[in-house]
Design a protein around this motif. Sequence first.
Motif, PDB file in Angstrom:
ATOM      1  N   ARG A 241       0.820  -1.213   0.000  1.00  0.00           N
ATOM      2  CA  ARG A 241       0.000   0.000   0.000  1.00  0.00           C
ATOM      3  C   ARG A 241       0.854   1.263   0.000  1.00  0.00           C
ATOM      4  NH1 ARG A 241      -3.970   0.364   4.798  1.00  0.00           N
ATOM      5  NH2 ARG A 241      -4.468   2.333   3.772  1.00  0.00           N
ATOM      6  N   TYR A 242       2.082   1.188   0.532  1.00  0.00           N
ATOM      7  CA  TYR A 242       2.981   2.342   0.494  1.00  0.00           C
ATOM      8  C   TYR A 242       3.817   2.334  -0.789  1.00  0.00           C
ATOM      9  CZ  TYR A 242       1.824   1.888   5.457  1.00  0.00           C
ATOM     10  OH  TYR A 242       1.156   1.744   6.646  1.00  0.00           O
ATOM     11  N   GLU A 244       3.145   1.248  -3.714  1.00  0.00           N
ATOM     12  CA  GLU A 244       2.442   1.659  -4.941  1.00  0.00           C
ATOM     13  C   GLU A 244       2.324   3.173  -5.055  1.00  0.00           C
ATOM     14  OE1 GLU A 244      -2.185   1.190  -3.350  1.00  0.00           O
ATOM     15  OE2 GLU A 244      -1.264  -0.394  -4.552  1.00  0.00           O
ATOM     16  N   ASP A 433      -6.580   4.047   8.669  1.00  0.00           N
ATOM     17  CA  ASP A 433      -6.308   3.770   7.264  1.00  0.00           C
ATOM     18  C   ASP A 433      -5.946   5.050   6.522  1.00  0.00           C
ATOM     19  OD1 ASP A 433      -6.505   1.042   7.161  1.00  0.00           O
ATOM     20  OD2 ASP A 433      -8.642   1.010   6.747  1.00  0.00           O
ATOM     21  N   ASP A 437      -2.416   6.181   4.569  1.00  0.00           N
ATOM     22  CA  ASP A 437      -2.378   6.767   3.227  1.00  0.00           C
ATOM     23  C   ASP A 437      -1.608   8.084   3.228  1.00  0.00           C
ATOM     24  OD1 ASP A 437      -3.870   4.652   2.252  1.00  0.00           O
ATOM     25  OD2 ASP A 437      -5.787   5.726   2.390  1.00  0.00           O
TER      26      ASP A 437
END
Length: 538
Positions: A241-242, A244, A433, A437
């Motif tokens: 998630r980081y 990308e 979450d 982000d």
Amino acid sequence: MSLSPEQSGRRLRAVPGGVRVLLTLLLLNGLFLALDIPRHAGPGPGWLAWEAVVLAGLFAVLPPITARVLERVVAAALLALAVLALFDALARVSLARPLNVYVDIGLLDAVFRLLTGNLPTVGVILAVAALLAVIGLAVWALARPVVPRGAGFVLLGAGLAGLAGHAVGVEPPRTAAPAVALVTEQVDGMREARREDRALAHRLEEDPRLAEPRPLEGLAGVDVVVGLIESYGVSALEIPRYAEVIEPTLEDLQQDLAAQDLHVVTGVMKAPVAGGQSWLAHATLLSGVAVRHAGQYRRLQERERATLVQDFAATGHHTAMLAPAITLDWPQGRWFGWDRILDRDGMDYRGPPFFWVTMPDEFSWWRFEQDVRPDPQGGEAPVFAMLALVSSHAPWTPVLDVLDDPDAMDDGRVFHEQAGAGPAPEVLWRDFDRVRDHYAEAVRYSLEVSGHWARDHVDEDTLFLMPGDHQPAALITGPDPSWAVPVHVISGDPDLLEPFRARGFHDGFELPPATGDKDIPGFEDLRDWLHEDYTERP
């Protein structure tokens, strides 16, 4: 209508003894098991806490007067253990390691204020009040004998046997001794910290490399710049998630650098800390000695010692430290012997702060190129500089837009246009979450503006190191992360990068293949590397 203690006692006695024992044990058992939550990042495997069984039996066999005295002692002890567990949880979340009261006593207030400053105050107060109420109710109920003394002796014996089994590692499954484990962990941590302190003191006294500056002849005439990216650990490139978010920026930077005939290699090194305390990482990198807590930092500075700052000064470099997060007097920074230190006030920034972040990293790089990199004496002395960048520091809001326009920078007032961007920390941190982000975007921003500085200003006489200073908090990485950080090294002269390739660094921005933490070199190795590898220009 509130009840008097006598009325409450009559109602308690009206409940059958077995039910009272069960309810009290359940309440007390829950309190003790809650002490295990920080160690397991959630409920532990135990269902029964032996300390609860011991206390239930002990209160049953004691005379009423003695039980009342013990009630207050147990309440105080439980409160102390609960506070210890709370700070243990905060340390694990913010520093990615267990609390060590011996070394962390001076940090407890700062850690508490950092986290509660990003969480709703009302929620924190209600949680603390609920904890106090539960502890008080459990101990008050337990202090009223509710079983025959014979049954109390059985409980006491069973509990002590369980604790003895726990001590030798033969306790039944689904049982635990959380309070004992919590206290034991602190005792063991204190012993280990004192052992490390003695080893550090011995090295500081005996290692001749720490006494006198050693010129770096192979880097004479080369600008050596270290731009530390706040909270940039290997997790930023290993967790999808980081990655990308961040990897496309690194790919773009790779192309930009190649277009300017610049070269980059990447490796990993292990920071001495995680989650915070960046100054310990800075001290470790500069001194060549692992500095893991405040006590070691003070011991390092008890007398004059040589660091990379003195080494480069002896090589003919002008030395400078840019520390935009420093807002007060900083005598510890002066100990390193920098020719020049630019703190928040020295940066002459007139734009808005962004919560904890005093100024954007893009401004820090602009100020460095305007006022620091040119020889202040009007000559051609090379520079050795360290920039402690801050835009990717928690709470990771707001994430700014990259200006990429030096003519617009001036004194930073241009950033007023972004002053209201992004949610306030107390809003953002209600959704973890979203926090994650924002973390990725903040690191992306810092890497982008640092890479743009390299694209525009690094040449064949520049060696630019761009490491992370430490891993972020466990909220970002998950529990028990590696403490390794990426280290990108950029130069216009490929030969200047060859020593890093020989140390296992790979071309480009990608991390080399993963290895165990024990095989990763530490920040403390960098100083010796430079001396071993740059005795002459590669």
